[in-house]
Design a protein around this motif. Structure first.
Motif, short mmCIF file in Angstrom:
data_model
loop_
_atom_site.label_atom_id
_atom_site.label_comp_id
_atom_site.label_asym_id
_atom_site.label_seq_id
_atom_site.Cartn_x
_atom_site.Cartn_y
_atom_site.Cartn_z
N ASP A 172 -8.09 29.08 -23.98
CA ASP A 172 -6.87 29.37 -23.15
C ASP A 172 -6.72 28.44 -21.74
OD1 ASP A 172 -8.36 30.57 -20.96
OD2 ASP A 172 -8.90 32.17 -22.14
N VAL A 173 -5.60 28.31 -21.21
CA VAL A 173 -5.44 27.53 -20.27
C VAL A 173 -6.27 27.75 -18.92
CG1 VAL A 173 -3.82 26.82 -18.58
CG2 VAL A 173 -2.91 27.33 -20.96
N ASP A 174 -6.64 28.84 -18.63
CA ASP A 174 -7.52 29.12 -17.36
C ASP A 174 -8.99 28.34 -17.82
OD1 ASP A 174 -5.66 30.34 -16.25
OD2 ASP A 174 -6.21 32.77 -17.05
N LEU A 175 -9.65 28.74 -18.75
CA LEU A 175 -10.96 28.10 -19.25
C LEU A 175 -10.80 26.54 -19.29
CD1 LEU A 175 -12.23 30.50 -21.82
CD2 LEU A 175 -12.93 30.28 -19.63
N VAL A 176 -9.73 25.95 -19.66
CA VAL A 176 -9.89 24.52 -19.47
C VAL A 176 -9.75 24.07 -18.10
CG1 VAL A 176 -7.42 24.18 -20.17
CG2 VAL A 176 -9.02 22.47 -20.96
N ALA A 177 -8.84 24.58 -17.70
CA ALA A 177 -8.68 24.16 -16.09
C ALA A 177 -10.05 24.41 -15.27
CB ALA A 177 -7.62 24.96 -15.43
N ARG A 178 -10.84 25.45 -15.75
CA ARG A 178 -12.12 25.55 -14.99
C ARG A 178 -13.20 24.43 -15.15
NH1 ARG A 178 -16.32 30.57 -15.69
NH2 ARG A 178 -18.00 29.65 -14.81
N ALA A 179 -12.92 23.82 -16.61
CA ALA A 179 -13.77 23.05 -17.23
C ALA A 179 -13.28 21.49 -16.40
CB ALA A 179 -13.53 22.74 -18.73
N GLU A 180 -11.97 21.40 -16.22
CA GLU A 180 -11.65 20.17 -15.71
C GLU A 180 -12.10 20.03 -14.32
OE1 GLU A 180 -7.22 19.72 -17.97
OE2 GLU A 180 -7.37 20.85 -16.09
N THR A 181 -12.11 21.20 -13.56
CA THR A 181 -12.66 21.16 -12.30
C THR A 181 -14.23 20.58 -12.15
OG1 THR A 181 -11.30 23.09 -11.35
CG2 THR A 181 -13.31 22.35 -10.28
N ARG A 182 -15.17 21.01 -13.43
CA ARG A 182 -16.35 20.66 -13.35
C ARG A 182 -16.40 18.97 -13.60
NH1 ARG A 182 -20.03 24.82 -13.87
NH2 ARG A 182 -21.39 23.32 -13.19
N LEU A 183 -15.63 18.70 -14.57
CA LEU A 183 -15.58 17.22 -15.00
C LEU A 183 -15.31 16.32 -13.66
CD1 LEU A 183 -14.03 17.16 -18.33
CD2 LEU A 183 -16.48 17.21 -17.82
N ASN A 184 -14.25 16.86 -12.80
CA ASN A 184 -13.84 16.13 -11.42
C ASN A 184 -15.02 16.13 -10.49
OD1 ASN A 184 -11.40 15.85 -12.29
ND2 ASN A 184 -10.65 17.70 -11.43
N GLU A 185 -15.98 17.05 -10.64
CA GLU A 185 -17.16 16.91 -9.74
C GLU A 185 -18.10 16.04 -10.01
OE1 GLU A 185 -18.68 21.00 -10.14
OE2 GLU A 185 -17.11 21.59 -8.59
N LEU A 186 -18.31 15.46 -11.23
CA LEU A 186 -19.43 14.70 -11.76
C LEU A 186 -19.14 13.30 -11.19
CD1 LEU A 186 -19.84 15.72 -15.72
CD2 LEU A 186 -21.24 16.18 -13.65
N PRO A 187 -18.38 12.27 -11.06
CA PRO A 187 -16.86 12.61 -11.62
C PRO A 187 -16.72 11.98 -13.15
CG PRO A 187 -16.85 10.69 -10.17
CD PRO A 187 -18.18 11.30 -10.18
#
Length: 244
Positions: A83-98
């Protein structure tokens, strides 16, 4: 009497002079210093003299240099996210790496159930008579259907397992009721995150340790597109979103 004291004083002075010469005199320089290599002035050149190049001192490799060198930069598919919520949460984690990535949606059709039914009858009255017959035969789980293309059909149950639906059809056949099975299909949208820029070795380790909060999500290594390269390293002390 005075001569005796004068003589004693001279004796003591001589003893003191002898002790100083024996104990406190510096050793010869030639015996204590190591021999120096001969100086060749014709080989000496000033650092600011034209033609002189400074050679930087070699720095020792980091402790994990061999481990880092053995892991080549790579690209990844991450997913699927349901779902959209889980993929948005994953995008936040990738932005932190970045990491640079793109989101991709994928629609799939899958069977989610099996409908056991009787084909449409000629009229609502005929359908109602059939339902009364089913009740007399012991089949109480039935309903009239009026969906497009299934007007006056009779539903005899929706099953998630095909074998259970087939068993119900056999039970009805034993009572001379010819039922059918129709698979129920549903369209689902799943999301993927594509990391198409080469991720450095240390970033790969962090990527594989992330909890994606979805049981089916996997980090799949793929071949990187031609021309992709890792993002430039940041200068020490530089942080994201630092105030200007």
């Amino acid at each position: 009497m005075k001569l005796k004291w004068i003589f004693a004083a001279l004796v003591l002075a001589n003893i003191g002079l002898w002790m100083w010469a024996s104990w406190y005199q510096d050793a010869p320089v030639e015996e204590t210093r190591a021999a120096r290599a001969p100086v060749a002035p014709e080989k000496m050149r000033l650092l600011n003299e034209p033609g002189v190049k400074l050679v930087p001192r070699k720095q020792p490799p980091p402790a994990n240099a061999e481990l880092t060198a053995s892991v080549a930069p790579a690209c990844f598919h991450i997913g699927p996210f349901p779902d959209v919520d889980l993929v948005a949460r994953a995008e936040t984690r990738l932005n932190e790496l970045p990491l640079t990535y793109s989101r991709r949606a994928e629609e799939t059709r899958s069977v989610t159930g099996y409908l056991v039914y009787l084909p449409p009858l000629s009229s609502p009255k005929a359908a109602e008579r059939k339902r009364q017959e089913l009740t007399r035969l012991g089949f109480k789980d039935h309903a009239l259907m009026q969906e497009e293309g299934m007007q006056n059909a009779i539903s005899l149950g929706l099953f998630t397992v095909e074998a259970n639906a087939a068993s119900r059809v056999r039970e009805l056949a034993a009572k001379k009721i010819q039922a059918r099975i129709q698979p129920f299909q549903q369209t689902r949208t799943r999301f993927w995150l594509d990391v198409a820029v080469r991720a450095p070795a240390e970033t790969q380790g962090k990527l594989r340790q992330i909890d994606w909060a979805a049981k089916d999500v996997q980090v799949q290594e793929i071949a990187c597109p031609a021309g992709s390269s890792p993002p430039p390293a940041k200068p020490p002390g530089l942080r994201d979103n630092a105030p200007g």
